[in-house]
Motif scaffolding. Structure first.
Motif: not given
Length: 152
Positions: A6-14, A19-22
């Protein structure tokens, strides 16, 4: 199948939200086995898409296209590959975001994808990370959905 904590997936989401909107991007290190891939480390990287990167790829791209394109600097890929090898790991995938678009690969994603890698795409709607999906290329160079399994 690819296994994440879950921590790894959260790293991707964060990273995607930051970087949004890029588009964001990053490298996934882990192990390959008959039963699938196991993620050991998720490494956020800089999206280095620019006019020089666009010139390397056919099609109509602009400097401002970081909102719809990403690239990881070749020297970052090479350095990461060497570091992974030194740790007895492999690059097993790449992740990136789709700002205000679904977590479904684009034609550009397909054209430049490498067989054997997992491609994690996270949809970011209005700055908030949403659906996250994994894709891998089949023998005909078409993306197929890949199951994501959570590990403790």
């Amino acid at each position: 199948m690819i296994r994440f904590s879950q921590e790894q997936l959260q790293t991707i989401r964060t990273h995607a939200e930051s970087t949004y909107p890029d588009e964001c991007c990053g490298i996934i290190l882990g192990y390959l086995a008959n039963e699938g891939k196991t993620v050991i480390e998720v490494m956020p990287t800089e999206n280095t898409w620019n006019a020089e990167a666009a010139a390397e790829f056919p099609g109509e791209h602009t400097i401002e296209s970081k909102r719809r394109q990403y690239t990881i600097a070749p020297q970052v890929m090479l350095k990461t590959q060497k570091e992974a090898r030194d740790r007895s790991l492999n690059i097993i995938g790449i992740f990136h975001s789709h700002p205000d678009h679904p977590a479904i690969p684009s034609e550009c994603d397909r054209l430049y994808a490498w067989q054997g890698y997992s491609y994690i795409i996270v949809s970011v709607q209005n700055g908030k990370a949403g659906k996250l999906q994994s894709w891998s290329l089949d023998d005909t160079h078409q993306f197929q959905a890949e199951k994501i399994e959570n590990i403790k």
